[in-house]
Design an enzyme around this catalytic site. Structure first.
Site, PDB file in Angstrom:
ATOM      1  N   ASP A  10       0.852  -1.176   0.000  1.00  0.00           N
ATOM      2  CA  ASP A  10       0.000   0.000   0.000  1.00  0.00           C
ATOM      3  C   ASP A  10       0.902   1.245   0.000  1.00  0.00           C
ATOM      4  O   ASP A  10       2.087   1.161   0.350  1.00  0.00           O
ATOM      5  CB  ASP A  10      -0.859  -0.062   1.284  1.00  0.00           C
ATOM      6  CG  ASP A  10      -1.693   1.177   1.494  1.00  0.00           C
ATOM      7  OD1 ASP A  10      -2.234   1.719   0.508  1.00  0.00           O
ATOM      8  OD2 ASP A  10      -1.817   1.608   2.666  1.00  0.00           O
ATOM      9  N   ASP A  12      -0.210   5.107   0.996  1.00  0.00           N
ATOM     10  CA  ASP A  12      -0.410   6.061   2.101  1.00  0.00           C
ATOM     11  C   ASP A  12      -0.414   5.360   3.452  1.00  0.00           C
ATOM     12  O   ASP A  12      -1.168   4.408   3.676  1.00  0.00           O
ATOM     13  CB  ASP A  12      -1.728   6.825   1.897  1.00  0.00           C
ATOM     14  CG  ASP A  12      -1.727   7.537   0.555  1.00  0.00           C
ATOM     15  OD1 ASP A  12      -0.674   8.089   0.193  1.00  0.00           O
ATOM     16  OD2 ASP A  12      -2.769   7.508  -0.124  1.00  0.00           O
TER      17      ASP A  12
END
Ligand code: MG
Length: 156
Positions: A10, A12
């Site tokens: 991922d 953020d």
């Protein structure tokens, strides 16, 4: 034959310290706080140049060097901020060069990705239903990159 495990990262909160960028933005433009405090994803250019999460760049290098993992990006680009997808792609190239070239999934359905591991700080956008192992970044079990790298390097 390639028997590496497929590992998704991922952005953020895992690779990208978006939160620091948001707080810095509000310090610089305090009058925007009331507009965007509940929707910081919509701030113009907010995804373009945030700092990396501590240890993230080195962690990716170590995981790659282990030879155990085939690494991909798995990120949701906020629908209401139509620049976010390209800004995220620019961020990846700035920090990793060509390493993730054509290895980036932009999706709100991480549950539909096929693979072995997903490192994600949230359970939203399908992360909680990922069919491999969800390494829940920032939790007590996986508080930071040192712990995550050590865990992954000790997997078979
Ligand atoms: Mg995240």
């Amino acid at each position: 034959m390639n028997n590496k495990k497929v590992l998704y990262l991922d952005m953020d909160g895992v690779l990208v310290d978006l939160e620091t960028n948001i707080q810095n933005h509000f310090k610089e433009y305090p009058y925007q706080k009331h507009l965007y405090k509940n929707f910081p994803d919509l701030i113009n250019n907010i995804f373009l140049d945030p700092p990396p999460v501590e240890g993230a760049i080195e962690a990716v290098k170590k995981l790659e060097e282990s030879g155990k993992y085939d690494l991909f990006i798995a990120t949701a680009a906020p629908w209401g901020n139509h620049q976010s997808g390209s800004h995220k792609r620019i961020w990846i190239e700035k920090h990793f060069g060509k390493f993730f070239k054509k290895k980036m999934f932009i999706t709100h359905r991480k549950d539909m990705l096929m693979g072995d591991y997903l490192i994600d700080d949230r359970t939203t956008n399908g992360a909680g239903e990922f069919r491999g192992e969800h390494i829940h970044f920032g939790t007590e079990k996986f508080p930071n990159w040192n712990v995550v790298v050590e865990y992954l390097l000790n997997q078979n």
